[in-house]
Motif scaffolding. Structure first.
Motif, mmCIF file in Angstrom:
data_model
loop_
_atom_site.group_PDB
_atom_site.id
_atom_site.type_symbol
_atom_site.label_atom_id
_atom_site.label_comp_id
_atom_site.label_asym_id
_atom_site.label_seq_id
_atom_site.Cartn_x
_atom_site.Cartn_y
_atom_site.Cartn_z
ATOM 1 N N ILE A 55 0.838 -1.206 0.000
ATOM 2 C CA ILE A 55 0.000 0.000 0.000
ATOM 3 C C ILE A 55 0.869 1.250 0.000
ATOM 4 C CG2 ILE A 55 -1.720 1.300 1.317
ATOM 5 C CD1 ILE A 55 -2.651 -1.473 2.431
ATOM 6 N N ALA A 56 1.914 1.230 0.836
ATOM 7 C CA ALA A 56 2.820 2.381 0.903
ATOM 8 C C ALA A 56 3.512 2.608 -0.434
ATOM 9 C CB ALA A 56 3.849 2.164 2.007
ATOM 10 N N ALA A 57 3.992 1.533 -1.035
ATOM 11 C CA ALA A 57 4.724 1.662 -2.297
ATOM 12 C C ALA A 57 3.798 2.087 -3.435
ATOM 13 C CB ALA A 57 5.397 0.329 -2.638
ATOM 14 N N ALA A 58 2.595 1.530 -3.475
ATOM 15 C CA ALA A 58 1.659 1.889 -4.543
ATOM 16 C C ALA A 58 1.312 3.369 -4.486
ATOM 17 C CB ALA A 58 0.397 1.037 -4.433
ATOM 18 N N ASN A 59 1.059 3.868 -3.282
ATOM 19 C CA ASN A 59 0.728 5.285 -3.153
ATOM 20 C C ASN A 59 1.922 6.169 -3.502
ATOM 21 O OD1 ASN A 59 -1.198 7.414 -2.208
ATOM 22 N ND2 ASN A 59 0.451 7.766 -0.738
ATOM 23 N N GLN A 60 3.122 5.753 -3.087
ATOM 24 C CA GLN A 60 4.319 6.531 -3.402
ATOM 25 C C GLN A 60 4.615 6.508 -4.900
ATOM 26 O OE1 GLN A 60 7.450 6.014 -0.547
ATOM 27 N NE2 GLN A 60 9.051 6.708 -1.938
ATOM 28 N N LEU A 61 4.327 5.372 -5.536
ATOM 29 C CA LEU A 61 4.522 5.278 -6.979
ATOM 30 C C LEU A 61 3.563 6.211 -7.718
ATOM 31 C CD1 LEU A 61 6.073 3.851 -9.251
ATOM 32 C CD2 LEU A 61 4.321 2.076 -9.223
ATOM 33 N N ILE A 62 2.329 6.263 -7.261
ATOM 34 C CA ILE A 62 1.361 7.184 -7.860
ATOM 35 C C ILE A 62 1.832 8.631 -7.694
ATOM 36 C CG2 ILE A 62 -0.981 8.107 -7.642
ATOM 37 C CD1 ILE A 62 -1.843 5.242 -6.843
ATOM 38 N N ALA A 63 2.269 8.969 -6.472
ATOM 39 C CA ALA A 63 2.738 10.339 -6.213
ATOM 40 C C ALA A 63 3.945 10.683 -7.071
ATOM 41 C CB ALA A 63 3.065 10.494 -4.732
ATOM 42 N N THR A 64 4.790 9.689 -7.340
ATOM 43 C CA THR A 64 5.986 9.918 -8.153
ATOM 44 C C THR A 64 5.633 10.108 -9.624
ATOM 45 O OG1 THR A 64 7.285 8.562 -6.621
ATOM 46 C CG2 THR A 64 8.231 8.971 -8.794
ATOM 47 N N LEU A 65 4.718 9.305 -10.118
ATOM 48 C CA LEU A 65 4.396 9.323 -11.543
ATOM 49 C C LEU A 65 3.386 10.407 -11.920
ATOM 50 C CD1 LEU A 65 4.085 5.479 -12.214
ATOM 51 C CD2 LEU A 65 6.026 6.965 -12.728
ATOM 52 N N GLN A 66 2.532 10.766 -10.981
ATOM 53 C CA GLN A 66 1.493 11.734 -11.289
ATOM 54 C C GLN A 66 2.081 13.127 -11.534
ATOM 55 O OE1 GLN A 66 -1.219 12.718 -12.623
ATOM 56 N NE2 GLN A 66 -2.683 11.718 -11.209
ATOM 57 N N ILE A 67 1.443 13.913 -12.411
ATOM 58 C CA ILE A 67 1.831 15.312 -12.596
ATOM 59 C C ILE A 67 1.679 16.011 -11.249
ATOM 60 C CG2 ILE A 67 1.251 17.467 -13.788
ATOM 61 C CD1 ILE A 67 0.038 15.668 -16.021
ATOM 62 N N PRO A 68 2.722 16.703 -10.741
ATOM 63 C CA PRO A 68 2.638 17.315 -9.410
ATOM 64 C C PRO A 68 1.413 18.210 -9.215
ATOM 65 C CG PRO A 68 4.896 17.367 -10.187
ATOM 66 C CD PRO A 68 4.069 16.864 -11.328
ATOM 67 N N ALA A 69 1.110 19.024 -10.204
ATOM 68 C CA ALA A 69 -0.063 19.900 -10.067
ATOM 69 C C ALA A 69 -1.342 19.080 -9.915
ATOM 70 C CB ALA A 69 -0.166 20.821 -11.280
ATOM 71 N N MET A 70 -1.414 17.988 -10.654
ATOM 72 C CA MET A 70 -2.589 17.132 -10.547
ATOM 73 C C MET A 70 -2.678 16.511 -9.158
ATOM 74 S SD MET A 70 -5.254 16.080 -12.137
ATOM 75 C CE MET A 70 -4.897 16.396 -13.877
ATOM 76 N N SER A 71 -1.543 16.113 -8.590
ATOM 77 C CA SER A 71 -1.542 15.504 -7.252
ATOM 78 C C SER A 71 -2.117 16.452 -6.211
ATOM 79 C CB SER A 71 -0.115 15.111 -6.855
ATOM 80 O OG SER A 71 0.345 14.042 -7.634
ATOM 81 N N ILE A 72 -1.694 17.701 -6.252
ATOM 82 C CA ILE A 72 -2.146 18.641 -5.219
ATOM 83 C C ILE A 72 -3.601 19.035 -5.450
ATOM 84 C CG2 ILE A 72 -1.438 20.830 -6.315
ATOM 85 C CD1 ILE A 72 -0.892 19.829 -2.629
ATOM 86 N N ILE A 73 -4.016 19.114 -6.697
ATOM 87 C CA ILE A 73 -5.412 19.446 -6.991
ATOM 88 C C ILE A 73 -6.326 18.305 -6.555
ATOM 89 C CG2 ILE A 73 -7.071 19.828 -8.859
ATOM 90 C CD1 ILE A 73 -4.807 21.383 -10.309
ATOM 91 N N VAL A 74 -5.919 17.059 -6.851
ATOM 92 C CA VAL A 74 -6.718 15.907 -6.444
ATOM 93 C C VAL A 74 -6.819 15.837 -4.920
ATOM 94 C CG1 VAL A 74 -6.766 13.380 -6.370
ATOM 95 C CG2 VAL A 74 -6.309 14.556 -8.527
ATOM 96 N N ALA A 75 -5.691 16.062 -4.238
ATOM 97 C CA ALA A 75 -5.715 16.034 -2.773
ATOM 98 C C ALA A 75 -6.643 17.114 -2.224
ATOM 99 C CB ALA A 75 -4.300 16.205 -2.226
ATOM 100 N N SER A 76 -6.586 18.301 -2.807
ATOM 101 C CA SER A 76 -7.468 19.383 -2.367
ATOM 102 C C SER A 76 -8.919 19.052 -2.664
ATOM 103 C CB SER A 76 -7.091 20.690 -3.071
ATOM 104 O OG SER A 76 -5.746 21.040 -2.815
ATOM 105 N N GLY A 77 -9.123 18.308 -3.722
ATOM 106 C CA GLY A 77 -10.483 17.968 -4.137
ATOM 107 C C GLY A 77 -11.109 16.807 -3.393
ATOM 108 N N TYR A 78 -10.411 16.228 -2.432
ATOM 109 C CA TYR A 78 -11.037 15.170 -1.639
ATOM 110 C C TYR A 78 -12.299 15.686 -0.946
ATOM 111 C CZ TYR A 78 -6.952 12.124 -2.209
ATOM 112 O OH TYR A 78 -5.964 11.328 -2.730
ATOM 113 N N VAL A 79 -12.370 16.996 -0.757
ATOM 114 C CA VAL A 79 -13.569 17.581 -0.153
ATOM 115 C C VAL A 79 -14.798 17.278 -1.001
ATOM 116 C CG1 VAL A 79 -13.223 19.830 -1.294
ATOM 117 C CG2 VAL A 79 -14.556 19.699 0.802
ATOM 118 N N HIS A 80 -14.596 17.172 -2.317
ATOM 119 C CA HIS A 80 -15.732 16.858 -3.190
ATOM 120 C C HIS A 80 -16.193 15.418 -2.995
ATOM 121 C CE1 HIS A 80 -13.514 20.067 -5.706
ATOM 122 N NE2 HIS A 80 -14.465 20.645 -4.997
ATOM 123 N N VAL A 81 -15.240 14.526 -2.814
ATOM 124 C CA VAL A 81 -15.596 13.132 -2.530
ATOM 125 C C VAL A 81 -16.352 13.049 -1.205
ATOM 126 C CG1 VAL A 81 -14.714 10.789 -2.238
ATOM 127 C CG2 VAL A 81 -13.547 12.374 -3.779
#
Length: 466
Positions: A55-81
């Motif tokens: 679980i730790a590695a999968a999440n870190q891999l996503i954070a590494t591969l994802q566009i940084p701007a997209m990562s922070i926008i998605v994290a901020s958007g958890y409020v929508h979920v």
């Protein structure tokens, strides 16, 4: 080896290990598409330690591969979920889908069943974002069904009964539904004003339990548990007590029995469950260790609810005086002077150091030389490497291997989520080992050891009179 290759290796080897264990046991790993049952999830308990680094590695891999701007926008958007999730849960959609079966329901049919004035098109959009996060499944256009994760929100009652008796909606429910409902009600509303609260000079540094985001959100000057006792909050109080009682089921099976030798206590030894709610923890102990005597202490309104629960579920404990239900304010002197164990499960984390110290000091004053203090709480690691308290067994937490975060990242994130929950609602915190040791010492207790149950969120912090 590059970081992304190393993360992929951890994932691949871990999955192979889990699959081998499943094959050896003859039980498949549970599918996301199937509703949750304790029986189907039993295999997960056997592979918890193997799953954490994946679980730790999968999440870190996503954070590494994802566009940084997209990562922070998605994290901020958890409020929508959360907004979507809260709406769906409040509308009893999970129960409607359970009654419909695996073929699911069209959103128009869902709205008819739940008897809410909702726009089906908007409900579909709410369900779709949740399904994208693997909560619910869209099995056909605008047709949704429960999956393994969403089914945990099921209150376990006929929808008709929930609609007829909303105050009793969570009574005798499996517990997860009640706990989540707190998060999407009190916590969600408090979160909306947190930035204002933490940057307001009049509240930013307060450790008072009635000067928190929840008070700002709900326009009250009452601390959380006093507010729960206010007229109009009957459902919230019942729901909280049920969530705490049933939360023992979120742990590794039998976790409360591990890490402390309850069986070694002499017959008739008294275990005082301080702030014990309606008695979920005590009930788990009582079922196995009937040679002990138990006292559950809490606010008067809670003890009244506990009386009903025990009279229904374990009446013999009341009839043979194995159990005493005692209204008590733990900020006042402790009346029990002959306790073998003072047990506090998820109590101290609710309070700032000043208030927690008061609770612990009263217990120390009432303690006999043989009394043991058992705190069942989370122990918060840092997100970096740290040195433990070397002379205290169990003080040093297991750490993840590089390149993973030492605290296992997302796999170990629950403690930090609940730490923010304390900022929002109670004023306490999930403490580090050092803070725990210092707090105990300031109240006259000596930390003896920390008993960690592998795969469990909560650990036993065991202390004796200093």
């Amino acid at each position: 080896m590059s970081v992304i290759k190393e993360l992929a290796r951890i994932i691949n080897e871990g999955v192979n290990t889990i699959q081998s264990k499943c094959d050896a046991s003859g039980k498949p790993f549970p599918s996301l598409d199937e509703p949750y049952t304790p029986e189907s999830d039993a295999v997960r308990i056997q592979v918890i330690a193997d799953a954490l680094p994946i679980i730790a590695a999968a999440n870190q891999l996503i954070a590494t591969l994802q566009i940084p701007a997209m990562s922070i926008i998605v994290a901020s958007g958890y409020v929508h979920v959360s907004a979507a999730f809260a709406t769906i849960a409040k509308a009893n959609v999970v129960e409607a889908l359970r009654e419909a079966g695996p073929q699911g329901l069209h959103v128009k049919e869902i709205v008819e069943k739940i008897k809410k004035p909702m726009d089906p098109a908007k409900l579909a959009r709410m369900l779709r974002i949740c399904a994208t996060y693997h909560i619910f499944r869209e099995v056909a256009p605008d047709v949704f069904t429960n999956n393994r994760i969403s089914s945990l929100l099921d209150k376990g009652k006929p929808l008709k009964e929930i609609l007829a008796k909303p105050l009793e909606a969570f009574d005798e429910s499996p517990g997860c539904a009640a706990f989540v409902d707190i998060l999407i009600d009190e916590s969600f509303k408090a979160a909306a004003v947190t930035q204002d609260h933490l940057m307001d000079p009049s509240t930013a540094f307060s450790d008072e339990p009635n000067q928190l985001p929840i008070q700002r959100a709900m326009h009250t000057n009452k601390a959380l548990f006093e507010w729960y006792d206010e007229p109009g909050n009957e459902l919230r109080r019942r729901r909280f007590n049920i969530a705490m009682k049933e939360s023992v089921k979120f742990e590794v099976p039998g976790a409360i029995l591990q890490g402390f030798d309850w069986g070694a206590l002499p017959k008739g030894s008294k275990v005082v469950d301080v702030g014990g709610g309606i008695g979920g923890t005590t009930m788990a102990l009582y079922d196995i260790h009937k040679h002990l005597r138990y006292v559950i202490q809490d606010r008067e309104a809670v003890i009244k609810q506990a009386q009903q629960v025990w009279q229904t579920e374990r009446p013999e404990a009341l009839e043979n005086d194995t159990l005493a239900l005692q209204p008590h304010n733990f900020f006042e002197k402790q009346p029990v002077k002959d306790a073998s164990v003072f047990l506090l499960r998820t109590v101290i984390h609710d309070w700032s150091d000043r208030y927690a110290r008061t609770i612990l000091t009263h217990l120390r004053a009432a303690a006999a030389p043989y009394t043991q203090l058992v705190l069942v709480d989370q122990v918060a690691p840092l997100a970096c490497s740290e040195d433990g308290i070397s002379d205290v067994p169990g003080a040093t937490a297991p750490t993840a291997p590089p390149p993973l975060l030492p605290n296992f990242g997302l796999a170990g994130s629950m403690v930090y989520n609940l730490d923010i929950q304390m900022i929002l609602l109670c004023g306490g915190e999930e403490r580090t080992v050092l803070k725990i040791s210092q707090l105990l010492s300031s109240a006259g207790w000596k930390l003896q050891r920390i008993a960690r149950v592998p795969g469990n969120l909560l650990h036993k912090i065991i202390a004796t009179p200093a």
